[in-house]
Write an enzyme that holds these catalytic residues in place. Structure first.
Site, PDB file in Angstrom:
ATOM      1  N   LYS A 155      47.311 -34.654  -0.519  1.00 13.59           N
ATOM      2  CA  LYS A 155      47.908 -33.596   0.207  1.00 13.59           C
ATOM      3  C   LYS A 155      48.901 -32.739  -0.655  1.00 13.59           C
ATOM      4  O   LYS A 155      49.694 -33.819  -1.397  1.00 13.59           O
ATOM      5  CB  LYS A 155      48.212 -33.986   1.657  1.00 13.59           C
ATOM      6  CG  LYS A 155      48.604 -32.812   2.578  1.00 13.59           C
ATOM      7  CD  LYS A 155      47.454 -32.464   3.232  1.00 13.59           C
ATOM      8  CE  LYS A 155      47.847 -31.292   4.184  1.00 13.59           C
ATOM      9  NZ  LYS A 155      46.605 -30.932   5.122  1.00 13.59           N
ATOM     10  N   GLY A 207      49.037 -24.436  21.567  1.00 19.05           N
ATOM     11  CA  GLY A 207      48.711 -23.691  20.208  1.00 19.05           C
ATOM     12  C   GLY A 207      47.793 -22.842  20.093  1.00 19.05           C
ATOM     13  O   GLY A 207      46.656 -23.176  20.417  1.00 19.05           O
ATOM     14  N   GLY A 216      46.628 -20.578  17.529  1.00 21.28           N
ATOM     15  CA  GLY A 216      46.449 -20.073  16.245  1.00 21.28           C
ATOM     16  C   GLY A 216      45.047 -20.140  15.730  1.00 21.28           C
ATOM     17  O   GLY A 216      44.004 -20.057  16.541  1.00 21.28           O
ATOM     18  N   VAL A 238      43.050 -22.593  14.713  1.00 19.84           N
ATOM     19  CA  VAL A 238      42.245 -23.634  15.611  1.00 19.84           C
ATOM     20  C   VAL A 238      42.310 -23.681  16.891  1.00 19.84           C
ATOM     21  O   VAL A 238      41.336 -23.495  17.666  1.00 19.84           O
ATOM     22  CB  VAL A 238      42.917 -25.096  15.018  1.00 19.84           C
ATOM     23  CG1 VAL A 238      42.144 -26.188  15.980  1.00 19.84           C
ATOM     24  CG2 VAL A 238      42.691 -25.034  13.291  1.00 19.84           C
TER      25      VAL A 238
HETATM   26  P1  NAD Z   1      48.031 -21.774  12.930  1.00 22.93           P
HETATM   27  O1  NAD Z   1      49.501 -21.573  11.916  1.00 22.93           O
HETATM   28  O2  NAD Z   1      47.126 -20.749  12.842  1.00 22.93           O
HETATM   29  O3  NAD Z   1      48.363 -21.959  14.394  1.00 22.93           O
HETATM   30  C1  NAD Z   1      49.495 -22.789  14.942  1.00 22.93           C
HETATM   31  C2  NAD Z   1      49.783 -21.991  16.177  1.00 22.93           C
HETATM   32  O4  NAD Z   1      50.843 -22.868  16.916  1.00 22.93           O
HETATM   33  C3  NAD Z   1      50.613 -20.730  16.120  1.00 22.93           C
HETATM   34  O5  NAD Z   1      50.150 -19.865  16.891  1.00 22.93           O
HETATM   35  C4  NAD Z   1      52.051 -21.197  16.436  1.00 22.93           C
HETATM   36  O6  NAD Z   1      52.654 -20.036  17.178  1.00 22.93           O
HETATM   37  C5  NAD Z   1      51.837 -22.160  17.467  1.00 22.93           C
HETATM   38  N1  NAD Z   1      52.984 -23.180  17.701  1.00 22.93           N
HETATM   39  C6  NAD Z   1      53.809 -23.724  16.878  1.00 22.93           C
HETATM   40  N2  NAD Z   1      54.731 -24.337  17.490  1.00 22.93           N
HETATM   41  C7  NAD Z   1      54.319 -24.682  18.748  1.00 22.93           C
HETATM   42  C8  NAD Z   1      54.743 -25.141  20.121  1.00 22.93           C
HETATM   43  N3  NAD Z   1      55.895 -25.984  19.775  1.00 22.93           N
HETATM   44  N4  NAD Z   1      54.351 -24.917  21.096  1.00 22.93           N
HETATM   45  C9  NAD Z   1      53.101 -24.457  21.196  1.00 22.93           C
HETATM   46  N5  NAD Z   1      52.527 -23.496  20.185  1.00 22.93           N
HETATM   47  C10 NAD Z   1      53.353 -23.574  19.050  1.00 22.93           C
HETATM   48  O7  NAD Z   1      47.848 -23.109  12.472  1.00 22.93           O
HETATM   49  P2  NAD Z   1      46.229 -23.950  12.447  1.00 22.93           P
HETATM   50  O8  NAD Z   1      45.508 -23.741  11.365  1.00 22.93           O
HETATM   51  O9  NAD Z   1      45.527 -23.285  13.930  1.00 22.93           O
HETATM   52  O10 NAD Z   1      46.660 -25.454  12.433  1.00 22.93           O
HETATM   53  C11 NAD Z   1      47.203 -25.849  13.819  1.00 22.93           C
HETATM   54  C12 NAD Z   1      47.246 -27.493  13.780  1.00 22.93           C
HETATM   55  O11 NAD Z   1      45.974 -28.060  13.563  1.00 22.93           O
HETATM   56  C13 NAD Z   1      48.088 -27.798  12.720  1.00 22.93           C
HETATM   57  O12 NAD Z   1      48.885 -29.213  13.005  1.00 22.93           O
HETATM   58  C14 NAD Z   1      47.315 -28.148  11.525  1.00 22.93           C
HETATM   59  O13 NAD Z   1      47.727 -29.171  10.637  1.00 22.93           O
HETATM   60  C15 NAD Z   1      45.932 -28.736  11.976  1.00 22.93           C
HETATM   61  N6  NAD Z   1      45.051 -28.676  11.567  1.00 22.93           N
HETATM   62  C16 NAD Z   1      44.335 -27.297  11.082  1.00 22.93           C
HETATM   63  C17 NAD Z   1      43.023 -27.356  10.444  1.00 22.93           C
HETATM   64  C18 NAD Z   1      42.560 -26.129   9.969  1.00 22.93           C
HETATM   65  O14 NAD Z   1      41.442 -26.181   9.443  1.00 22.93           O
HETATM   66  N7  NAD Z   1      43.324 -25.021  10.060  1.00 22.93           N
HETATM   67  C19 NAD Z   1      42.235 -28.742  10.018  1.00 22.93           C
HETATM   68  C20 NAD Z   1      42.997 -29.969  10.386  1.00 22.93           C
HETATM   69  C21 NAD Z   1      44.127 -29.865  11.167  1.00 22.93           C
END
Ligand code: NAD
Length: 355
Positions: A81, A183, A185, A187
């Site tokens: 990472k 969340g 976003g 995912v």
């Molecule tokens: P993203 O930035 O698109 O979405 C994250 C969302 O969470 C945002 O809308 C943000 O405003 C919200 N958020 C942050 N803090 C918060 C809280 N305390 N309460 C409620 N909402 C909150 O990110 P993503 O790509 O959707 O990733 C989300 C999680 O999944 C992360 O932990 C990431 O490490 C993990 N993840 C993502 C992927 C991927 O393919 N994108 C793969 C494996 C793991």
């Protein structure tokens, strides 16, 4: 002071590289946990940390998580990472991305990078101008693997939630099953849309309230404040925002039968897995259920090294294995009394030669 390599988070990393490029202002950490199964694959996080120690902890924990995730997903990839330490304004420049690409290239293919929090597909395209050891690039046509891993991660989580509901609640359908999604976003939004199609009842929360409200309107879901979502009475709590939310306080607030979501490193500390199990809550280990994105990224990368295009059907086939793996973890957990996170860790450690 304890020696750095005696810290629990270090966990015998093969290599931890500190990168500083004066000209661009880039400061980054590239952590390679294991190359036992192949080149270390894992995304790059772009984040502002109050303390550099927080960035190091993130890099090490996420890197080990990638070793476990890739192994459990059956990929010929090790785990690594990168973390780029952003300033408070999160200034990101083309020069920084170029310098980061050079640092990845200098590792000669021991580390393969892709998107993570704060890094976009366009950023990865910029990095790809300096190194070939990069994935998560735009898909090269219909039926190809590639591009933003978010939707693939969401699809894997959706499969995993269905398996958990079947296992814990004995239901074959998600119709009427209440899922609280933290969340919304890339995912969390994807998971919510897939669940809505199956008729699940959804409660959503995001610190970006407008984002949650818009998605709720689209899906006919409820919205609660972000500090209320963990205590929402539901069947499934699906964390898709931040890690380390499952600590003593967080677990005590839960009012659900299942925790299954995509956020990395959900358990604040290893002992919190047993605490969850003690409350009778079925836990889907994060790095097993959220492997969909890395499956796409890895197959895209492997195909490119052979001069071909990754096959999206192969990605889908492997995504469908996520519930099979979860089921075997839950069964072993029930047979041995060890919590599901411990069972998953043991399986992963064996696969990477550290059993
Ligand atoms: P993203 O930035 O698109 O979405 C994250 C969302 O969470 C945002 O809308 C943000 O405003 C919200 N958020 C942050 N803090 C918060 C809280 N305390 N309460 C409620 N909402 C909150 O990110 P993503 O790509 O959707 O990733 C989300 C999680 O999944 C992360 O932990 C990431 O490490 C993990 N993840 C993502 C992927 C991927 O393919 N994108 C793969 C494996 C793991």
């Amino acid at each position: 002071m304890t020696a750095f390599w005696a810290e629990p988070d270090f966990d015998a990393h093969e290599c931890v590289q500190l990168v500083h490029d004066r000209a661009s202002g880039l400061t980054a950490i590239i952590a390679i946990h294991s190359t036992h199964l192949g080149p270390a694959a894992g995304g790059t996080r772009f984040w502002h940390y109050a303390e550099p120690a927080g960035a190091m902890r993130d890099a090490l924990r996420l890197s080990r998580g990638m070793s476990y995730k890739n192994a459990m997903a059956g990929l010929p990839m090790g785990g690594g990472k990168a973390v780029i330490l952003a300033d408070a304004a999160k200034t990101k420049t083309p020069e920084m991305l170029a310098a980061f690409g050079d640092a990845v290239e200098a590792l000669g293919g021991r580390y393969i990078t892709a998107e993570d929090v704060g890094i976009t597909e366009a950023d990865m395209v910029a990095v790809s101008h300096r190194t070939q050891h990069v994935s998560g690039l735009p898909a090269s046509g219909e039926g190809s693997a590639g591009g933003d891993p978010g939707p693939f991660t969401a699809m894997g989580i959706y499969h995993g939630i269905k398996a958990a509901v079947q296992h814990k609640l004995g239901k074959d359908s998600l119709a009427g099953v209440h899922v609280a999604v933290q969340g919304t976003g890339s995912v969390g939004g994807g998971v919510a849309r897939l669940l809505a199609k199956d008729g699940a009842k959804l409660t959503l929360a995001d610190i970006n309230e407008q984002r949650a409200a818009e998605l709720a309107r689209e899906l006919g879901a409820e919205v609660v404040a972000s500090d209320a979502i963990m205590a929402t009475g539901c069947d499934v709590f699906s964390p898709n925002a931040l890690g380390a939310i499952l600590d003593e306080e967080g677990i005590a607030r839960l009012d659900c039968a299942i925790v299954a979501g995509g956020a990395n490193n959900q358990l604040a500390r290893p002992e919190h897995g047993a605490l969850l199990a003690g409350r009778g809550i079925l836990y889907a280990p994060d790095y097993v259920i959220n492997a969909g994105g890395i499956i796409s990224v890895a197959l895209e990368y492997i195909a490119r090294t052979k001069g071909t295009r990754g096959d999206i059907n192969e990605v889908r086939k492997r995504l469908a294995q996520i519930p099979v793996r979860l089921e075997s973890i839950w069964r072993e957990s029930e047979a041995t009394g060890a919590s599901s996170d411990v069972v998953a860790d043991r399986m992963a450690q064996k696969l990477i030669g550290r059993g």
